[in-house]
Design an enzyme around this catalytic site. Structure first.
Site, PDB file in Angstrom:
ATOM      1  N   TYR A  96       0.865  -1.178   0.000  1.00  0.00           N
ATOM      2  CA  TYR A  96       0.000   0.000   0.000  1.00  0.00           C
ATOM      3  C   TYR A  96       0.901   1.227   0.000  1.00  0.00           C
ATOM      4  O   TYR A  96       1.776   1.358   0.865  1.00  0.00           O
ATOM      5  CB  TYR A  96      -0.880   0.025   1.246  1.00  0.00           C
ATOM      6  CG  TYR A  96      -1.923  -1.072   1.300  1.00  0.00           C
ATOM      7  CD1 TYR A  96      -3.218  -0.845   0.841  1.00  0.00           C
ATOM      8  CD2 TYR A  96      -1.624  -2.329   1.836  1.00  0.00           C
ATOM      9  CE1 TYR A  96      -4.193  -1.846   0.903  1.00  0.00           C
ATOM     10  CE2 TYR A  96      -2.589  -3.332   1.893  1.00  0.00           C
ATOM     11  CZ  TYR A  96      -3.868  -3.075   1.425  1.00  0.00           C
ATOM     12  OH  TYR A  96      -4.819  -4.070   1.488  1.00  0.00           O
ATOM     13  N   LYS A  98     -12.183  -5.341   3.170  1.00  0.00           N
ATOM     14  CA  LYS A  98     -13.197  -5.733   4.148  1.00  0.00           C
ATOM     15  C   LYS A  98     -14.550  -6.085   3.548  1.00  0.00           C
ATOM     16  O   LYS A  98     -15.435  -6.574   4.253  1.00  0.00           O
ATOM     17  CB  LYS A  98     -13.372  -4.618   5.184  1.00  0.00           C
ATOM     18  CG  LYS A  98     -12.164  -4.421   6.068  1.00  0.00           C
ATOM     19  CD  LYS A  98     -11.900  -5.644   6.891  1.00  0.00           C
ATOM     20  CE  LYS A  98     -10.487  -5.647   7.452  1.00  0.00           C
ATOM     21  NZ  LYS A  98     -10.008  -6.995   7.740  1.00  0.00           N
ATOM     22  N   TYR A 157      -6.779  -5.956  10.241  1.00  0.00           N
ATOM     23  CA  TYR A 157      -6.562  -6.438   8.882  1.00  0.00           C
ATOM     24  C   TYR A 157      -6.820  -7.939   8.796  1.00  0.00           C
ATOM     25  O   TYR A 157      -7.497  -8.412   7.867  1.00  0.00           O
ATOM     26  CB  TYR A 157      -5.147  -6.114   8.433  1.00  0.00           C
ATOM     27  CG  TYR A 157      -4.949  -6.167   6.929  1.00  0.00           C
ATOM     28  CD1 TYR A 157      -4.879  -4.996   6.182  1.00  0.00           C
ATOM     29  CD2 TYR A 157      -4.840  -7.370   6.254  1.00  0.00           C
ATOM     30  CE1 TYR A 157      -4.715  -5.024   4.799  1.00  0.00           C
ATOM     31  CE2 TYR A 157      -4.675  -7.427   4.883  1.00  0.00           C
ATOM     32  CZ  TYR A 157      -4.604  -6.257   4.159  1.00  0.00           C
ATOM     33  OH  TYR A 157      -4.451  -6.308   2.791  1.00  0.00           O
TER      34      TYR A 157
END
Length: 389
Positions: free
Chosen positions: A200, A296, A384
């Site tokens: 990321y 998610k 996470y």
């Protein structure tokens, strides 16, 4: 026609619920508005929490995931040409599993077919009748012929644009929404991933993500304006822009190639309350949407399936209504935690058009804190990998 549960939506959440119910002897019919091939053609994320992996095991459809999925013990965060790693194994003792949502859906369709469970495709004009009574039924049309199924319960797994959420009266439901002022331009390429874990990246030019489906199929994203179009981006332009947003060592290692899919996805957060109205229960995107940052979406749908499955199982086994009565409360408690994490991670990693110099320094301070603070990394890792059901 009669069944115990009608599941509206033949995506992964509806199929998973159907397979779990089948394993405990509860009959369910799945209604899907498209064809199986169409559903399997959709490109979606593929980072599975441990809770999702456990549900697939309980449903008896985890063999291919265990054989082909990639266990990731951490993830990399890049900013200002620097990079650090958040160690999931160290902080939680658990990995996430990279296994494409398309493959999860394929496994569930195969299992449903093998079980002889009923799935109807090309279903149109779905109407849910009597959801707030003891005489619930679902009407729909297939190839011009109208059908009706009487049932005990309806599971609305039909996504944001489906009929299920809209069946709940407007004066009963309350909706919460945040629309982000950008999207993700993503490409799929038959190239090896630039790293064995996800990267990321926060850069002055905007967010970027390096992901993968397997050892020779990579998925990459760059933040873009929602006014942008795919036609504005050649493959060469995409690869050039991606490299500009990555640390030099990563950009140099990147292997490029022709894209086999290219699309722009909007980012938003959305929650509707309650997730139950009478004998109608909402699951997944029918009730909530999260930004893709942190993966998610599918995993939060899986937690809904868990709570609804447990409630239905207890009802049919012992006439115990507690799980169904508390479904909305329990599901929403976890949904809002997932929304918080996705909001936090999205706010941390993206550049917003109205950010002031102060805002940028706060973002940098938050990244510095995450990089240097073990407790902050532990909190991120726990979210996470997935909070407990």
């Amino acid at each position: 026609m009669r069944t115990q549960v009608v599941i509206i939506g033949g995506g992964p959440s509806g199929l998973l619920l159907g397979q779990l119910l089948h394993r405990v002897g509860v009959e369910a019919v799945v209604l899907e508005r498209k064809t199986r091939d169409y559903v399997l053609s959709r490109i979606r994320a593929g980072v599975l929490e441990q809770g999702m992996a456990s549900l697939l095991k309980e449903a008896g459809v985890d063999a291919r995931m265990r054989a082909e999925g990639l266990a990731h013990d951490g993830t990399l965060i890049a900013y200002e040409d620097a990079m650090f790693r958040v160690d999931f194994a160290k902080h939680t003792g658990q990995p996430v599993i990279v296994y494409g949502q398309t493959e999860v859906t394929r496994d569930l369709y195969d299992a449903r077919a093998a079980a002889g469970a009923q799935t109807l495709f090309n279903v149109e004009d779905v109407v849910i009748d009597g959801a707030d009574t003891d005489a619930v039924s679902v009407r729909f049309v297939v190839e011009g012929t109208e059908h009706q199924i009487e049932c005990d319960f309806v599971a609305g797994c039909d996504g944001f644009h489906g009929v299920s959420r809209k069946t709940i009266p407007e004066d009963v439901r309350r909706e919460y929404e945040k629309v982000y002022p950008f999207g993700w331009l993503g490409i799929l390429s038959e190239t090896p991933p630039v790293n064995h874990e996800l990267i990321y990246a926060n850069s002055p030019r905007g967010f970027a993500l390096c992901s993968m489906r397997h050892a020779n199929l990579s998925r990459y994203y760059v933040q873009c304006s929602m006014a942008d179009t795919v036609s504005n981006w050649s493959d060469a332009q995409f690869w050039t822009e991606l490299k500009r947003r990555l640390p030099a060592e990563v950009a140099e290692a990147l292997i490029t190639g022709p894209s086999i899919e290219k699309s722009i996805a909007p980012l938003r957060s959305f929650v509707t309350e309650p997730m139950r109205w009478g004998r109608l229960f909402l699951c997944g995107d029918a009730a909530h949407i999260v930004p893709p940052t942190g993966a998610k979406g599918l995993n939060t749908a899986a937690s809904d399936v868990h709570y609804l499955y447990q409630g239905l199982k207890a009802w049919y086994a012992d006439k115990d209504a507690d799980g169904l009565d508390r479904y909305s409360e329990r599901a929403l408690a976890r949904v809002w935690k997932a929304e918080r994490f996705s909001w936090w991670f999205s706010s941390l990693m993206h550049r917003f058009p109205d950010q002031s110099d102060f805002d940028l320094r706060m973002q940098r301070a938050e990244l510095d804190f995450l990089r240097s603070n073990d407790a902050a990394q532990k909190a991120m890792a726990e979210n996470y990998v997935g909070l407990a059901y």
